[in-house]
Design a protein around this motif. Structure first.
Motif, mmCIF file in Angstrom:
data_model
loop_
_atom_site.group_PDB
_atom_site.id
_atom_site.type_symbol
_atom_site.label_atom_id
_atom_site.label_comp_id
_atom_site.label_asym_id
_atom_site.label_seq_id
_atom_site.Cartn_x
_atom_site.Cartn_y
_atom_site.Cartn_z
ATOM 1 N N GLU A 19 0.839 -1.199 0.000
ATOM 2 C CA GLU A 19 0.000 0.000 0.000
ATOM 3 C C GLU A 19 0.874 1.249 0.000
ATOM 4 O O GLU A 19 1.635 1.482 0.930
ATOM 5 C CB GLU A 19 -0.915 0.003 1.235
ATOM 6 N N ASP A 21 1.027 5.019 0.423
ATOM 7 C CA ASP A 21 0.354 6.224 0.898
ATOM 8 C C ASP A 21 1.409 7.216 1.383
ATOM 9 O O ASP A 21 2.614 6.988 1.208
ATOM 10 C CB ASP A 21 -0.682 5.886 1.990
ATOM 11 N N SER A 52 -1.434 -2.827 -3.869
ATOM 12 C CA SER A 52 -2.833 -3.126 -3.539
ATOM 13 C C SER A 52 -3.595 -1.844 -3.213
ATOM 14 O O SER A 52 -4.817 -1.845 -3.125
ATOM 15 C CB SER A 52 -2.895 -4.083 -2.353
ATOM 16 N N PHE A 53 -2.860 -0.742 -3.038
ATOM 17 C CA PHE A 53 -3.504 0.534 -2.746
ATOM 18 C C PHE A 53 -2.562 1.667 -3.115
ATOM 19 O O PHE A 53 -1.358 1.564 -2.905
ATOM 20 C CB PHE A 53 -3.860 0.646 -1.250
ATOM 21 N N MET A 54 -3.121 2.745 -3.660
ATOM 22 C CA MET A 54 -2.321 3.938 -3.885
ATOM 23 C C MET A 54 -3.236 5.154 -3.855
ATOM 24 O O MET A 54 -4.284 5.151 -4.493
ATOM 25 C CB MET A 54 -1.622 3.865 -5.235
ATOM 26 N N ASP A 55 -2.851 6.193 -3.109
ATOM 27 C CA ASP A 55 -3.609 7.443 -3.156
ATOM 28 C C ASP A 55 -2.756 8.508 -3.857
ATOM 29 O O ASP A 55 -1.767 8.175 -4.520
ATOM 30 C CB ASP A 55 -4.084 7.854 -1.753
ATOM 31 N N ARG A 84 -7.581 3.347 -10.864
ATOM 32 C CA ARG A 84 -7.672 4.485 -9.957
ATOM 33 C C ARG A 84 -6.521 5.463 -10.207
ATOM 34 O O ARG A 84 -6.706 6.668 -10.196
ATOM 35 C CB ARG A 84 -7.682 3.989 -8.506
ATOM 36 N N THR B 44 -9.611 5.217 -0.872
ATOM 37 C CA THR B 44 -8.728 6.256 -1.414
ATOM 38 C C THR B 44 -9.137 7.632 -0.896
ATOM 39 O O THR B 44 -8.295 8.416 -0.448
ATOM 40 C CB THR B 44 -8.759 6.230 -2.953
ATOM 41 N N GLU B 48 -7.018 10.243 1.583
ATOM 42 C CA GLU B 48 -6.700 11.641 1.244
ATOM 43 C C GLU B 48 -7.082 12.576 2.387
ATOM 44 O O GLU B 48 -6.315 13.458 2.769
ATOM 45 C CB GLU B 48 -7.449 12.071 -0.027
ATOM 46 N N PHE B 117 -13.885 10.714 -6.258
ATOM 47 C CA PHE B 117 -14.084 9.321 -5.843
ATOM 48 C C PHE B 117 -15.284 9.136 -4.922
ATOM 49 O O PHE B 117 -15.591 8.027 -4.513
ATOM 50 C CB PHE B 117 -12.815 8.786 -5.158
#
Lengths: 113, 147
Positions: A19, A21, A52-55, A84, B44, B48, B117
């Motif tokens: 992940e 972040d 598995s996750f990215m912002d 995404r 997500t 944020e 989102f």
């Protein structure tokens, strides 16, 4: 999150696992930059296939590495951006940047027709 | 409209809690049987908002971040991320895409991602008092009825 680095000739591939972040980004950034500078590679590949996750911290990471590579006369490519990430790339207006491997090929194909 | 379920939690503004916060919201919202993509959008957006609180609300100290999540019968998930930090002097400017005060490794996309989102975004802020970000996302029904 984990990072696997592999060098082949002048290309350094960074495989990001887990992940991504804001919390993970500073450590990953430091490790990638250290590797780039010590191997004097002119091509950095960021492989996102195992995230598995990215912002939006990921966009910051990509932009920072883009600046680093271009400042050294090298280049960055980003492989396997997910849905995404592609939406975030469009939100940032970065879709014309020549780093997105699949996106760029699609643009080229459209422009030649 | 009254929520069918509600949870509230408060944690310190440590960046290690970013992952905890989005995982907690996702686990709670799982009661509405969301699709994988809906849940990923929600995680997500929460990431944020929580990151904003951690980076901007408490730039040089730790402070409390409170997450309130409400689930509604019509499939709406409401997530509020609240801090007692510095506040945002100009909310409209802060919400502009690519605007950031966080240095060059921050993309300035936080509010744009939250907006894109989720289905609704509200930001209330008072300098010196803190910021409350409220996001609503509708989870489409997949089977007849809800719990």
């Amino acid at each position: 999150m984990q990072l696997e680095l592999e060098r082949e000739g002048g290309t350094l591939t960074a495989l990001l696992i887990g992940e991504l972040d804001h919390h993970a980004a500073s450590d990953i950034r430091r490790r990638i930059d250290t590797a780039v500078l010590s191997c004097r590679c002119n091509h950095l590949r960021l492989d996102l296939s195992r995230l598995s996750f990215m912002d939006s911290s990921g966009i910051g990471l990509i932009m920072g590495r883009y600046r680093l590579m271009t400042s050294m006369g090298g280049r960055l490519t980003v492989e396997n951006a997910g849905d995404r990430l592609e939406r975030m790339i469009r939100l940032a207006g970065l879709d014309r940047l020549p780093v997105w491997n699949e996106t760029q090929e699609r643009n080229d194909a459209c422009e030649t027709h | 409209m009254k929520p069918i379920n509600e949870m509230k939690m408060t944690f310190l503004s440590r960046s290690a809690n970013e992952g905890f916060a989005r995982a907690a919201v996702a686990a709670f919202a799982a009661q509405l049987d969301p699709a994988v993509d809906e849940l990923a959008d929600l995680r997500t957006a929460v990431s944020e908002a929580v990151t904003n609180a951690i980076v901007h609300a408490y730039p040089d100290r730790l402070g409390p971040v409170t997450l309130t999540v409400k689930l509604y019968e019509n499939g709406c998930v409401s997530v509020q991320v609240r801090d007692r930090g510095t506040g945002i002097p100009d909310v409209a400017r802060a919400m502009e895409p690519l605007y950031t005060t966080g240095g060059e490794e921050r993309s300035g996309l936080g509010f744009s991602v939250m907006q894109s989102f989720t289905d609704r975004l509200r930001v209330r802020s008072a300098p010196g008092k803190g910021t409350a970000v409220t996001m609503e996302k509708y989870i489409a029904p997949r089977v007849k009825g809800r719990v």
